[in-house]
Design a protein around this motif. Sequence first.
Motif, short mmCIF file in Angstrom:
data_model
loop_
_atom_site.label_atom_id
_atom_site.label_comp_id
_atom_site.label_asym_id
_atom_site.label_seq_id
_atom_site.Cartn_x
_atom_site.Cartn_y
_atom_site.Cartn_z
N ALA A 94 82.56 -59.60 63.87
CA ALA A 94 83.41 -58.76 63.02
C ALA A 94 84.64 -59.51 62.53
N ILE A 95 85.12 -60.49 63.30
CA ILE A 95 86.30 -61.25 62.89
C ILE A 95 85.92 -62.58 62.25
N SER A 96 84.92 -63.27 62.79
CA SER A 96 84.58 -64.60 62.31
C SER A 96 84.00 -64.59 60.90
N VAL A 97 83.11 -63.63 60.60
CA VAL A 97 82.46 -63.62 59.29
C VAL A 97 83.46 -63.35 58.17
N PRO A 98 84.27 -62.26 58.22
CA PRO A 98 85.27 -62.07 57.15
C PRO A 98 86.29 -63.21 57.07
N LEU A 99 86.68 -63.76 58.24
CA LEU A 99 87.62 -64.87 58.23
C LEU A 99 87.00 -66.11 57.59
N GLY A 100 85.74 -66.37 57.89
CA GLY A 100 85.05 -67.51 57.28
C GLY A 100 84.92 -67.37 55.78
N VAL A 101 84.63 -66.15 55.31
CA VAL A 101 84.54 -65.90 53.87
C VAL A 101 85.92 -66.12 53.22
N ALA A 102 86.97 -65.59 53.86
CA ALA A 102 88.32 -65.76 53.31
C ALA A 102 88.71 -67.23 53.25
N LYS A 103 88.34 -67.99 54.26
CA LYS A 103 88.65 -69.42 54.26
C LYS A 103 87.88 -70.16 53.18
N ALA A 104 86.63 -69.75 52.93
CA ALA A 104 85.85 -70.40 51.88
C ALA A 104 86.44 -70.12 50.50
N VAL A 105 86.85 -68.88 50.28
CA VAL A 105 87.44 -68.52 48.98
C VAL A 105 88.78 -69.25 48.78
N ARG A 106 89.53 -69.42 49.88
CA ARG A 106 90.86 -70.07 49.80
C ARG A 106 90.81 -71.49 50.36
N ASN A 107 89.71 -72.16 50.17
CA ASN A 107 89.52 -73.49 50.73
C ASN A 107 90.63 -74.45 50.28
N GLY A 108 91.25 -75.13 51.25
CA GLY A 108 92.29 -76.09 50.95
C GLY A 108 93.68 -75.52 50.84
N THR A 109 93.83 -74.22 50.93
CA THR A 109 95.14 -73.60 50.82
C THR A 109 95.85 -73.61 52.17
N ARG A 110 97.10 -73.15 52.17
CA ARG A 110 97.86 -73.07 53.41
C ARG A 110 97.21 -72.10 54.39
N ILE B 158 93.92 -74.17 62.34
CA ILE B 158 94.68 -74.59 63.51
C ILE B 158 94.61 -73.54 64.61
N LEU B 159 94.79 -72.27 64.24
CA LEU B 159 94.75 -71.18 65.22
C LEU B 159 93.38 -71.05 65.86
N VAL B 160 92.34 -71.10 65.04
CA VAL B 160 90.98 -70.93 65.55
C VAL B 160 90.61 -72.09 66.48
N LEU B 161 90.94 -73.31 66.10
CA LEU B 161 90.61 -74.47 66.93
C LEU B 161 91.43 -74.50 68.21
N THR B 162 92.66 -74.02 68.15
CA THR B 162 93.47 -73.92 69.37
C THR B 162 92.85 -72.94 70.35
N GLY B 163 92.40 -71.79 69.84
CA GLY B 163 91.72 -70.83 70.70
C GLY B 163 90.43 -71.38 71.28
N THR C 51 83.22 -68.99 62.61
CA THR C 51 84.11 -69.01 61.45
C THR C 51 83.84 -70.21 60.55
N PHE C 52 83.74 -71.39 61.13
CA PHE C 52 83.50 -72.58 60.32
C PHE C 52 82.07 -72.62 59.78
N LEU C 53 81.13 -72.08 60.53
CA LEU C 53 79.76 -71.99 60.01
C LEU C 53 79.71 -71.09 58.79
N THR C 54 80.39 -69.94 58.86
CA THR C 54 80.43 -69.04 57.71
C THR C 54 81.13 -69.70 56.52
N LYS C 55 82.25 -70.35 56.77
CA LYS C 55 82.99 -70.99 55.69
C LYS C 55 82.14 -72.06 55.00
#
Length: 342
Positions: free
Chosen positions: A125-141, A148-153, A220-224
């Motif tokens: 429920a969290i990883s799929v929407p987050l991965g889509v959002a990261k793909a759409v905003r790829n390279g942004t802040r 960074i947050l996901v990899l820290t966790g 998350t990264f797989l979805t992105k």
Amino acid sequence: MVPTLFGVLTLTFVVTQFVPGGPVDQAMAQLEGESARTGQDGNSGSGSWNYSGRIGIDEKEVDHLTSLYGFDKPVWERYVHMLSQLVRFDLGESYFRNESVSTLIAGKLGVSVALGVWTFVLTYAISVPLGVAKAVRNGTRFDTLSSILVLTGYAIPGFVLGVLLILLFGGGSFWDIFPLRGLVSDDWDTLSWHAKITDYLWHITLPVTASVISSFAIKTFLTKNTFLEEISKQYVLTARAKGLSEKQVLWRHVFRNALLPLVTGFPATFIAAFFTGSLLIETLFSLDGLGLLSFESINARDYPVVLGTLYVFTLIGLLTKLVGDLAYMLVDPRIQFDRREA
């Protein structure tokens, strides 16, 4: 599935033949009031299930326990008896708990199911929407900070995070906000239905958080990456040229094709949610589940419980993989060779 199931059970049965300090040794140690010893004053150093030969113990008592646990029979006969029981879904009786293995597992299953289901659902429920959002905003802040947050966790082990949560929110050193024992309060039966829901969620918050944080990164990264690959394809440009909105393009066209890798990882995620780290989380938050039961049974050489829990774990894993294959087939009918030939 059937050969895999029997292979796992056979391998486990063979391994247990070489574990030092069998059930008879454990029972005699309890009678003596001391820890079990193996490989001394006898010939059980090879790891057999036989009594290690303690001085001062009545041999008739030893023979009685050996017969009671069935270890007076040949190994092949014990193996056939075990398989015949499991085929009938008869998990046998615990050696030391005076209960059937089925009753023990049924009593502990709720805790493991609760942790597993919540972890699995929240991961997707969290990883799929987050991965889509990261793909759409790829390279942004946003993409950089969320990575960074996901990899820290992902880098923090669940039990370490659990200790930190207890220190912060469980009354350890700072705030006493969340309870630390069990899934519900002692007076749960007397609460109203909405109070029961609140109480349950309050108890499950810390252990689920400790279990789920490290699960986000891979999905998350797989979805992105899958969405980025699909977005660059020709059919996406065609859909946009037809005037479809970005939301329609993403969720109606791209999502269906990007779903295939997520469905492929469905069994692994589901199984990991149930069994990975469950022992440490259950011990840390005083949750009496299957992980703790299995660990205690291994230490006590309670082999019917060990084999019974492994049997249940393996069945759940195999059935989950079957569901994953069926879901993959439904998402992508191209893998059905009979349809392709037709």
